[in-house]
Design a protein around this motif. Structure first.
Motif, PDB file in Angstrom:
ATOM      1  N   LYS A 175       4.360  -5.473 -14.464  1.00 26.92           N
ATOM      2  CA  LYS A 175       3.286  -4.431 -14.867  1.00 26.92           C
ATOM      3  C   LYS A 175       4.195  -3.297 -15.679  1.00 26.92           C
ATOM      4  O   LYS A 175       4.435  -2.110 -14.994  1.00 26.92           O
ATOM      5  CB  LYS A 175       2.624  -3.916 -13.654  1.00 26.92           C
ATOM      6  CG  LYS A 175       1.454  -3.028 -14.050  1.00 26.92           C
ATOM      7  CD  LYS A 175       0.361  -3.616 -14.863  1.00 26.92           C
ATOM      8  CE  LYS A 175      -0.370  -2.632 -15.236  1.00 26.92           C
ATOM      9  NZ  LYS A 175      -1.781  -3.454 -15.953  1.00 26.92           N
ATOM     10  N   ASP A 222      -1.326   8.516 -19.353  1.00 27.96           N
ATOM     11  CA  ASP A 222      -2.095   9.258 -18.421  1.00 27.96           C
ATOM     12  C   ASP A 222      -1.347   9.871 -17.540  1.00 27.96           C
ATOM     13  O   ASP A 222      -1.638  11.039 -17.097  1.00 27.96           O
ATOM     14  CB  ASP A 222      -3.186   8.487 -17.532  1.00 27.96           C
ATOM     15  CG  ASP A 222      -3.973   7.499 -18.619  1.00 27.96           C
ATOM     16  OD1 ASP A 222      -4.788   8.253 -19.331  1.00 27.96           O
ATOM     17  OD2 ASP A 222      -3.882   6.394 -18.529  1.00 27.96           O
ATOM     18  N   VAL A 232      -5.325  11.304  -0.547  1.00 31.49           N
ATOM     19  CA  VAL A 232      -5.044   9.982  -1.134  1.00 31.49           C
ATOM     20  C   VAL A 232      -5.291  10.117  -2.878  1.00 31.49           C
ATOM     21  O   VAL A 232      -4.878   9.368  -3.776  1.00 31.49           O
ATOM     22  CB  VAL A 232      -5.792   8.934  -0.759  1.00 31.49           C
ATOM     23  CG1 VAL A 232      -5.271   8.463   0.466  1.00 31.49           C
ATOM     24  CG2 VAL A 232      -7.273   8.992  -0.784  1.00 31.49           C
ATOM     25  N   ASP A 233      -6.586  11.230  -2.963  1.00 31.61           N
ATOM     26  CA  ASP A 233      -7.087  11.250  -4.197  1.00 31.61           C
ATOM     27  C   ASP A 233      -6.292  11.222  -5.655  1.00 31.61           C
ATOM     28  O   ASP A 233      -6.608  10.544  -6.452  1.00 31.61           O
ATOM     29  CB  ASP A 233      -8.000  12.263  -4.228  1.00 31.61           C
ATOM     30  CG  ASP A 233      -9.132  12.503  -2.913  1.00 31.61           C
ATOM     31  OD1 ASP A 233      -8.620  12.084  -1.892  1.00 31.61           O
ATOM     32  OD2 ASP A 233     -10.443  12.892  -3.190  1.00 31.61           O
ATOM     33  N   PHE A 234      -5.256  12.078  -5.565  1.00 34.25           N
ATOM     34  CA  PHE A 234      -4.405  12.079  -6.740  1.00 34.25           C
ATOM     35  C   PHE A 234      -3.781  10.652  -7.254  1.00 34.25           C
ATOM     36  O   PHE A 234      -4.119  10.241  -8.290  1.00 34.25           O
ATOM     37  CB  PHE A 234      -3.192  13.093  -6.568  1.00 34.25           C
ATOM     38  CG  PHE A 234      -2.306  13.319  -7.795  1.00 34.25           C
ATOM     39  CD1 PHE A 234      -2.824  13.982  -8.697  1.00 34.25           C
ATOM     40  CD2 PHE A 234      -1.196  12.593  -7.860  1.00 34.25           C
ATOM     41  CE1 PHE A 234      -2.082  14.128 -10.030  1.00 34.25           C
ATOM     42  CE2 PHE A 234      -0.464  12.933  -9.256  1.00 34.25           C
ATOM     43  CZ  PHE A 234      -0.651  13.644 -10.051  1.00 34.25           C
ATOM     44  N   ILE A 290      -0.621   0.957  -7.134  1.00 37.33           N
ATOM     45  CA  ILE A 290      -1.890   1.257  -7.914  1.00 37.33           C
ATOM     46  C   ILE A 290      -2.044   0.342  -9.151  1.00 37.33           C
ATOM     47  O   ILE A 290      -3.101   0.773  -9.865  1.00 37.33           O
ATOM     48  CB  ILE A 290      -1.883   2.742  -8.143  1.00 37.33           C
ATOM     49  CG1 ILE A 290      -0.800   3.330  -8.981  1.00 37.33           C
ATOM     50  CG2 ILE A 290      -2.064   3.679  -6.744  1.00 37.33           C
ATOM     51  CD1 ILE A 290      -1.216   4.650  -9.429  1.00 37.33           C
ATOM     52  N   ASN A 291      -1.368  -0.621  -9.339  1.00 38.53           N
ATOM     53  CA  ASN A 291      -1.614  -1.411 -10.439  1.00 38.53           C
ATOM     54  C   ASN A 291      -1.623  -2.763  -9.822  1.00 38.53           C
ATOM     55  O   ASN A 291      -1.576  -3.799 -10.656  1.00 38.53           O
ATOM     56  CB  ASN A 291      -0.475  -1.436 -11.460  1.00 38.53           C
ATOM     57  CG  ASN A 291      -0.639  -0.019 -12.488  1.00 38.53           C
ATOM     58  OD1 ASN A 291      -1.358  -0.042 -13.170  1.00 38.53           O
ATOM     59  ND2 ASN A 291       0.024   0.988 -12.189  1.00 38.53           N
ATOM     60  N   GLY A 292      -2.048  -3.172  -8.736  1.00 40.70           N
ATOM     61  CA  GLY A 292      -2.368  -4.182  -8.220  1.00 40.70           C
ATOM     62  C   GLY A 292      -1.397  -5.385  -8.036  1.00 40.70           C
ATOM     63  O   GLY A 292      -1.529  -6.744  -7.738  1.00 40.70           O
ATOM     64  N   ASN A 323       0.875  -1.132  -0.086  1.00 37.64           N
ATOM     65  CA  ASN A 323      -0.063   0.020   0.082  1.00 37.64           C
ATOM     66  C   ASN A 323       0.929   1.165  -0.098  1.00 37.64           C
ATOM     67  O   ASN A 323       2.039   1.051  -0.115  1.00 37.64           O
ATOM     68  CB  ASN A 323      -0.899  -0.058   1.246  1.00 37.64           C
ATOM     69  CG  ASN A 323      -2.134   0.536   0.944  1.00 37.64           C
ATOM     70  OD1 ASN A 323      -2.349   1.536   0.007  1.00 37.64           O
ATOM     71  ND2 ASN A 323      -3.397  -0.194   1.379  1.00 37.64           N
ATOM     72  N   ARG A 365      -4.807   5.181 -10.237  1.00 38.72           N
ATOM     73  CA  ARG A 365      -4.923   3.454 -10.226  1.00 38.72           C
ATOM     74  C   ARG A 365      -5.352   3.123 -11.476  1.00 38.72           C
ATOM     75  O   ARG A 365      -6.316   3.496 -12.151  1.00 38.72           O
ATOM     76  CB  ARG A 365      -5.978   3.386  -9.186  1.00 38.72           C
ATOM     77  CG  ARG A 365      -5.999   1.987  -8.849  1.00 38.72           C
ATOM     78  CD  ARG A 365      -6.794   1.750  -7.546  1.00 38.72           C
ATOM     79  NE  ARG A 365      -6.345   1.960  -6.358  1.00 38.72           N
ATOM     80  CZ  ARG A 365      -5.518   1.522  -5.581  1.00 38.72           C
ATOM     81  NH1 ARG A 365      -5.262   0.023  -5.829  1.00 38.72           N
ATOM     82  NH2 ARG A 365      -5.122   2.032  -4.280  1.00 38.72           N
ATOM     83  N   GLY A 366      -4.598   2.192 -12.170  1.00 36.85           N
ATOM     84  CA  GLY A 366      -5.121   1.487 -13.412  1.00 36.85           C
ATOM     85  C   GLY A 366      -4.737   2.264 -14.562  1.00 36.85           C
ATOM     86  O   GLY A 366      -4.941   1.892 -15.650  1.00 36.85           O
ATOM     87  N   LYS A 367      -4.103   3.714 -14.360  1.00 43.01           N
ATOM     88  CA  LYS A 367      -3.788   4.166 -15.549  1.00 43.01           C
ATOM     89  C   LYS A 367      -2.334   4.006 -16.236  1.00 43.01           C
ATOM     90  O   LYS A 367      -1.569   3.350 -15.522  1.00 43.01           O
ATOM     91  CB  LYS A 367      -4.095   5.896 -15.249  1.00 43.01           C
ATOM     92  CG  LYS A 367      -5.588   6.131 -15.232  1.00 43.01           C
ATOM     93  CD  LYS A 367      -5.860   7.576 -15.009  1.00 43.01           C
ATOM     94  CE  LYS A 367      -7.153   7.852 -15.032  1.00 43.01           C
ATOM     95  NZ  LYS A 367      -8.270   7.061 -13.877  1.00 43.01           N
ATOM     96  N   ARG A 368      -2.274   4.526 -17.412  1.00 43.41           N
ATOM     97  CA  ARG A 368      -0.853   4.177 -17.990  1.00 43.41           C
ATOM     98  C   ARG A 368       0.248   5.325 -17.840  1.00 43.41           C
ATOM     99  O   ARG A 368      -0.261   6.489 -17.855  1.00 43.41           O
ATOM    100  CB  ARG A 368      -1.068   4.113 -19.647  1.00 43.41           C
ATOM    101  CG  ARG A 368      -2.190   3.013 -19.649  1.00 43.41           C
ATOM    102  CD  ARG A 368      -2.905   3.226 -21.053  1.00 43.41           C
ATOM    103  NE  ARG A 368      -1.831   2.816 -22.270  1.00 43.41           N
ATOM    104  CZ  ARG A 368      -1.302   1.720 -22.813  1.00 43.41           C
ATOM    105  NH1 ARG A 368      -1.984   0.828 -22.210  1.00 43.41           N
ATOM    106  NH2 ARG A 368      -0.509   1.496 -23.564  1.00 43.41           N
ATOM    107  N   GLU A 387      -4.998   7.852  -6.051  1.00 45.92           N
ATOM    108  CA  GLU A 387      -5.922   7.009  -6.281  1.00 45.92           C
ATOM    109  C   GLU A 387      -6.401   7.066  -7.835  1.00 45.92           C
ATOM    110  O   GLU A 387      -7.067   6.390  -8.529  1.00 45.92           O
ATOM    111  CB  GLU A 387      -7.096   7.111  -5.516  1.00 45.92           C
ATOM    112  CG  GLU A 387      -6.911   6.526  -3.850  1.00 45.92           C
ATOM    113  CD  GLU A 387      -6.980   4.923  -3.872  1.00 45.92           C
ATOM    114  OE1 GLU A 387      -7.074   4.385  -5.087  1.00 45.92           O
ATOM    115  OE2 GLU A 387      -6.395   4.303  -2.980  1.00 45.92           O
ATOM    116  N   PHE A 388      -6.651   8.306  -8.169  1.00 47.65           N
ATOM    117  CA  PHE A 388      -7.405   8.772  -9.657  1.00 47.65           C
ATOM    118  C   PHE A 388      -6.037   7.849 -10.511  1.00 47.65           C
ATOM    119  O   PHE A 388      -6.774   7.735 -11.597  1.00 47.65           O
ATOM    120  CB  PHE A 388      -7.117  10.259  -9.750  1.00 47.65           C
ATOM    121  CG  PHE A 388      -7.824  10.660 -11.093  1.00 47.65           C
ATOM    122  CD1 PHE A 388      -8.906  10.485 -11.588  1.00 47.65           C
ATOM    123  CD2 PHE A 388      -6.688  11.070 -12.207  1.00 47.65           C
ATOM    124  CE1 PHE A 388      -9.433  10.728 -12.661  1.00 47.65           C
ATOM    125  CE2 PHE A 388      -7.057  11.300 -13.418  1.00 47.65           C
ATOM    126  CZ  PHE A 388      -8.531  11.283 -13.814  1.00 47.65           C
TER     127      PHE A 388
END
Lengths: 354, 354
Positions: A90, A151, A10-12, A337-339, A2, A17-20, A14-15
């Motif tokens: 990843k 991104d 955390v928002d930035f 943020i990519n799991g 984590n 997350r999953g992006k390139r 978190e946003f």
């Protein structure tokens, strides 16, 4: 695995997350690294090669400009291992190399190596003689014109002795620094570092403007990236500064330049991401550096450590050696943020060491 | 972990395997939720907050508009836990929030919150008074103009008492509903639900056209998303309706609107994805609802359950509580086509509960 929020919300992250992500590696040499025992980021006498080898290893998993991968005298492996491991698990969509004054060009094909016609800088104890305004403007232009299909951008650094030049820069610009700056050593060679910083500061004149100060005591990475950060605001590029106190110093320089010109910055699309080793370091204080900024900044630290590993070379990280570099803190946050899990990251890093 | 095909063929979901998804969360409040014991999706007396909290938790893993995450009186945790867990393991590329009549705006930065100037709707037992045509047209426009870099869209819902309004809507439109509609309760409070639905239907006039009917007995989520589905056909957007009987009702509304205007739909790029708890629910019948459509529809159900967990709060799902919401069925199908195992999903969900 984590991340912890050092400053902001955390928002930035978190946003994202999953992006390139595009990964930019700023590579630079300051001859400050030739001062004996000032850094353990590489092979003694050959520290100027470290950024070249880091770039080669990150891109290709091969060290081409030297038979073996850079190891410190104690055997602490370069944090490029971490950044590379995450790239294998990843992948970043793109890796690009910024040549901000390398002595040896990395031997890699296909990967873009930006050439800015920047020379490695002199040692700060003898006046670094950096064309600071010119390099800053190159950074501005690069930031203004940088385009990506991804991104966001992770920008990292590899520059041996960079914590010393960062500390000198912050001090010369009048920021509170005592006990705030990190070192790649566990038992930081404060005498050598402080001596170097003090010698550097002796070269300053009372009338020096900000670029004259940077010219004498800073490094290309810091100056260029301060420009990059400011330039890239025109496109609201989302940027993660991947690093510890050196990247914090980039932000201090941004801050000082803005002060000198009564400027402002929208820092909402910027963040600094670092390691647990920096975040929990008792000999430095990243948060205290960042709190001196006039603008808000999101800052995060990965909670990754080598508690799942028994490898003695990796355990040195948990004991306080190395701590950060080659954007490994940003890479670890990217992994989160990519799991990716701590287990798989640990195993992949171990697989490089045999 | 796998999925079962309820209707259609596996091909649509198989085609999406490994592809990138945008997750849209439709958030809405119907004051129907204020009828005592009609829903257990949240804290009694504060059910209007549930969609707000679900959006916050999905995006940030934090509940900001209330100290604790929404739990039902029996302690059934919101299905947002499942949807968030999968986002941490294999992130959706993008999460966006549709404000379809929230009482409290989620406190989140960076994430896009679409504002459609829609108010929360009145309770259906007193005439919901929804500007149905207007909201439907907003959905159409949003669907026509929606652009994404991703390969498909998962659209989910969070609206407490939504199964009641869905049931009322389907019944008012003349569909066979007896025993077909689900509830968040294991022992569905049929008396309260049926009483509410019957009261709602009493407000209808024989001459009411479809939008007058929807205005009185439906909810914003259903009406808007019926428009979204129709509008998004112009770009052949691939859409997964993530939900159970409520999302099935969206399709019924699409069907009725098409009937009223002698229209047709190419439904080949649409699917509904739900949970095992809905698919195997003895008190509802999703398949029977969908079989009343004049167009073919792909429908799938995840086979995920909490058989690998010993957590008492999660076991309630397997006993028939909660069942669906916040797109957890769609998220579980997404998890399957992205290689996540039941073990890792279970562990991640458990990690949120401590």
């Amino acid at each position: 695995m984590n991340f912890e929020t050092i400053l902001g919300k955390v928002d930035f992250l978190e946003f994202l997350r999953g992006k390139r992500a595009t990964f930019l590696l700023s590579c630079s040499v300051t001859k400050t690294c030739e001062i004996p025992n000032i850094s353990q980021a590489g092979i003694p006498g050959k520290l100027y090669l470290t950024p070249t080898l880091d770039a080669e290893f990150l891109c290709t998993k091969e060290v081409r400009s030297l038979p073996d991968i850079a190891q410190t005298p104690k055997g602490v492996p370069t944090p490029a291992l971490i950044t590379r491991a995450i790239h294998e698990l990843k992948p970043y969509s793109n890796i690009e190399i910024l040549n901000l004054g390398l002595d040896v060009i990395p031997q890699i094909d296909y990967f873009k190596i930006y050439n800015f016609d920047i020379n490695s800088s002199e040692s700060i104890d003898k006046n670094a003689k950096i064309p600071a305004m010119e390099i800053f403007q190159k950074g501005i232009e690069f930031g203004q014109n940088f385009e990506t299909k991804d991104d966001y951008v992770i920008i990292a650094e590899t520059i041996p002795a960079g914590t010393t030049t960062a500390n000198a820069t912050a001090k010369a610009l009048g920021y509170k620094c005592e006990g705030y700056f990190s070192s790649s050593f566990k038992n930081s060679p404060n005498d050598i570092k402080n001596e170097t910083i003090n010698k550097a500061l002796e070269n300053l004149d009372t009338n020096d403007d900000i670029f004259e100060i940077l010219s004498k005591v800073s490094d290309n990475m810091i100056i260029f990236n301060a420009g990059f950060i400011l330039g890239s605001r025109v496109n609201d590029l989302k940027v993660i500064l991947a690093g510890g106190t050196q990247m914090a110093c980039v932000l201090l320089v941004v801050n000082s330049i803005l002060q000198s010109m009564d400027g402002e910055i929208d820092s909402s699309n910027l963040a600094l991401c670092t390691t647990k080793w920096i975040n929990k370091d008792k000999d430095s204080n990243l948060k205290a550096i960042l709190e001196q900024l006039d603008f808000p900044i999101n800052a995060y630290a990965s909670d990754f450590d080598f508690s799942l590993s028994n490898h003695p070379a990796l355990k040195l990280y948990d004991e306080g050696e190395a701590k950060e570099g080659v954007g490994c803190g940003g890479a670890l946050c990217y992994a989160t943020i990519n799991g990716l899990s701590k287990e798989v990251v640990t195993k992949k890093i171990e697989s490089f060491l045999g």
